[in-house]
Design an enzyme around this catalytic site. Sequence first.
Site, mmCIF file in Angstrom:
data_model
loop_
_atom_site.group_PDB
_atom_site.id
_atom_site.type_symbol
_atom_site.label_atom_id
_atom_site.label_comp_id
_atom_site.label_asym_id
_atom_site.label_seq_id
_atom_site.Cartn_x
_atom_site.Cartn_y
_atom_site.Cartn_z
ATOM 1 N N ARG A 112 -41.981 -12.939 -35.094
ATOM 2 C CA ARG A 112 -41.568 -12.030 -36.166
ATOM 3 C C ARG A 112 -40.048 -12.107 -36.148
ATOM 4 N NH1 ARG A 112 -45.793 -8.277 -37.665
ATOM 5 N NH2 ARG A 112 -47.509 -8.528 -36.204
ATOM 6 N N HIS A 120 -41.664 -5.623 -36.150
ATOM 7 C CA HIS A 120 -40.262 -5.963 -36.396
ATOM 8 C C HIS A 120 -39.300 -4.946 -35.781
ATOM 9 C CE1 HIS A 120 -42.105 -8.631 -39.425
ATOM 10 N NE2 HIS A 120 -41.022 -9.370 -39.235
ATOM 11 N N SER A 173 -41.773 -8.244 -43.768
ATOM 12 C CA SER A 173 -41.792 -7.151 -42.803
ATOM 13 C C SER A 173 -42.196 -5.880 -43.539
ATOM 14 C CB SER A 173 -40.401 -6.975 -42.187
ATOM 15 O OG SER A 173 -40.312 -5.745 -41.516
#
Length: 140
Positions: free
Chosen positions: A42, A69, A110
């Site tokens: 990520r 995230h 995200s």
Amino acid sequence: MKMFKSLSQLPRIVSPFQKCYSTDLISLVGIPRVKITKGQNRYLLVNIHTHGFTKYGRVIVRGADVDNHLTVFDSILEELEPQGICAKILGGGRILNEADSKKMKIYGTSRTFGSADHTRTRNILHSWTTYKDFKITVKN
């Protein structure tokens, strides 16, 4: 008297040069532009700048194999805050880093920070010597 008036203008003339050549701004150059791990990441696209100098920023990529995230963001803050550097998140996504076959895939978004500009991320990765020869695909 005219000489004193001229001298009073000096700080206004010197101040822009001080900002351009400040050691705080030079410290941004010491921050690596890319830090990602192998495998599924990520990632966040981040604009960093010295506190008070938002005009003189730099965009970096940070990624890790974590659950969300926010964990990546926390690690960014741990890295930058002691140096007096501020971070503004531009967005996030995922990077599949297949280092053995020299391939990367940038995709996704995200939920917390929104979608990053994947093309810009690809350009930053290509500018980094480690990933210069990688085949990087972008999927929006």
